[in-house]
Design an enzyme around this catalytic site. Structure first.
Site, short mmCIF file in Angstrom:
data_model
loop_
_atom_site.label_atom_id
_atom_site.label_comp_id
_atom_site.label_asym_id
_atom_site.label_seq_id
_atom_site.Cartn_x
_atom_site.Cartn_y
_atom_site.Cartn_z
N ASP A 44 0.83 -1.20 0.00
CA ASP A 44 0.00 0.00 0.00
C ASP A 44 0.87 1.25 0.00
O ASP A 44 1.75 1.41 0.85
CB ASP A 44 -0.89 -0.01 1.26
CG ASP A 44 -1.80 1.21 1.33
OD1 ASP A 44 -2.93 1.12 0.84
OD2 ASP A 44 -1.36 2.25 1.87
N TYR A 49 2.68 9.91 -0.01
CA TYR A 49 3.77 9.26 0.73
C TYR A 49 5.13 9.55 0.11
O TYR A 49 6.16 9.27 0.71
CB TYR A 49 3.58 7.74 0.79
CG TYR A 49 2.33 7.27 1.50
CD1 TYR A 49 1.50 8.16 2.20
CD2 TYR A 49 1.97 5.94 1.48
CE1 TYR A 49 0.36 7.72 2.84
CE2 TYR A 49 0.82 5.49 2.13
CZ TYR A 49 0.02 6.39 2.79
OH TYR A 49 -1.10 5.93 3.42
N LYS A 78 -3.05 5.88 -4.03
CA LYS A 78 -4.17 6.76 -3.69
C LYS A 78 -3.99 8.15 -4.31
O LYS A 78 -2.86 8.65 -4.44
CB LYS A 78 -4.30 6.90 -2.17
CG LYS A 78 -4.30 5.58 -1.42
CD LYS A 78 -4.43 5.81 0.08
CE LYS A 78 -4.05 4.57 0.84
NZ LYS A 78 -2.60 4.35 0.90
N HIS A 110 -8.00 9.36 -1.60
CA HIS A 110 -7.38 9.33 -0.27
C HIS A 110 -8.18 10.07 0.81
O HIS A 110 -8.14 9.70 1.97
CB HIS A 110 -5.97 9.94 -0.37
CG HIS A 110 -5.02 9.44 0.68
ND1 HIS A 110 -3.66 9.49 0.52
CD2 HIS A 110 -5.22 8.88 1.88
CE1 HIS A 110 -3.07 8.98 1.58
NE2 HIS A 110 -4.00 8.61 2.43
#
Length: 284
Positions: A44, A49, A78, A110
């Site tokens: 994931d 990120y 996402k 997200h």
């Protein structure tokens, strides 16, 4: 570890590896190497990120090392809140390119609001609609095998289901014994949406709680394993993350024990509506 069948018919591992705040190629490589070694097959990530490119690069090397192909793993990313609305399609394609894949197994919205807008701004509703239409288009094109959402409430889901062409396959939310969102879980079960939990360990705080330690002692397991098993045993997916090889291995060792019904109930009674991460309930 068992899989769950999504409403698309595709299989998704119940236990995945989360990569929030894991950055830098060498660190990503080492973490994914350990995860693949210990049996993880679901990974994931997200645009926010800032590790999609490093993850894609590392997997290109690691999959052959472990005797695997792209088809053997499940990759989720996402949509960043800043890309909500008209920018969603381009953003999804950027994630695909960064991960260097022909397709993603799952792509999520997200957050239900657009970055820079107030939570109560009613334009968030139109932005969500536009984003979902873009995800539907990319799914139809084969870029995404399944699409879903993250941090949506029951109201957000009802709004989505009332106007979508493709039903969401997954809802990813914060879910742990201090945040037992039963209404949300039951809604997802009735709608055929798989609920996947993040922050299962309460950003590391829950493993220190005496109530959870007592259950762990009875099970002869670690508090982290107990917290993850509590979710998995209820059919809720989990995506624990760690940079420690020992913890990466430990977090995956959940299939050879079970919590008793009293243990599950005892943990669930800790509910206090505590969010350790983001609370989306006020997003219009």
């Amino acid at each position: 570890m068992e899989n769950v069948t999504l409403n698309t018919g595709n299989q998704m591992p119940l236990v995945g590896f989360g990569t929030f705040r894991i950055q830098g190629y060498e660190v990503i490589y080492q973490c994914l190497d350990a995860a693949l070694q210990h049996g993880y097959r679901s990974f994931d990530t997200a645009t926010v990120y800032n590790n999609e490119a490093d993850m894609g690069r590392a997997l290109k090397v690691l999959l052959p090392k472990h005797g695997l192909t792209r088809q053997d793993i499940f990759i989720t990313s996402k949509l960043a809140p800043k890309d909500h609305g008209q920018d969603a399609e381009a953003a999804g394609l950027r994630s695909l390119a960064a991960l260097d894949c022909d397709y993603l197994d799952l792509y999520l919205i997200h957050w239900p609001g657009k970055q820079g807008w107030k939570r109560e701004d009613l334009r968030n509703r139109e932005s969500r609609r536009q984003s979902w239409e873009s995800l539907e288009k990319l799914k139809q094109a084969g870029s995404f095998r399944a699409i879903g959402v993250s941090n949506y409430t029951v109201d957000h889901l009802k709004e989505l289901l009332a106007g979508c062409q493709v039903h969401p396959a997954v809802l990813q939310v914060e879910y742990h014994p201090l945040l037992v969102q039963l209404d949300l879980l039951h809604f997802c079960q009735e709608a055929g949406i798989h609920l996947q939990a993040y922050s299962s360990l309460g950003v590391g705080t829950l493993v220190q709680r005496d109530e959870i330690k007592r259950v762990a002692e009875r099970c002869r397991r670690t508090p982290a394993q107990v917290l993850l098993r509590w979710a998995v045993q209820q059919g809720i997916g989990v995506i624990p993350k760690s940079t420690s090889p020992a913890h990466i291995a430990e977090n995956f060792q959940l299939s050879d024990f079970a919590l008793s019904a009293p243990d599950v109930e005892e943990l669930s009674k800790l509910h206090s509506d505590t969010h350790y991460c983001w609370d989306p309930t006020t997003v219009a």
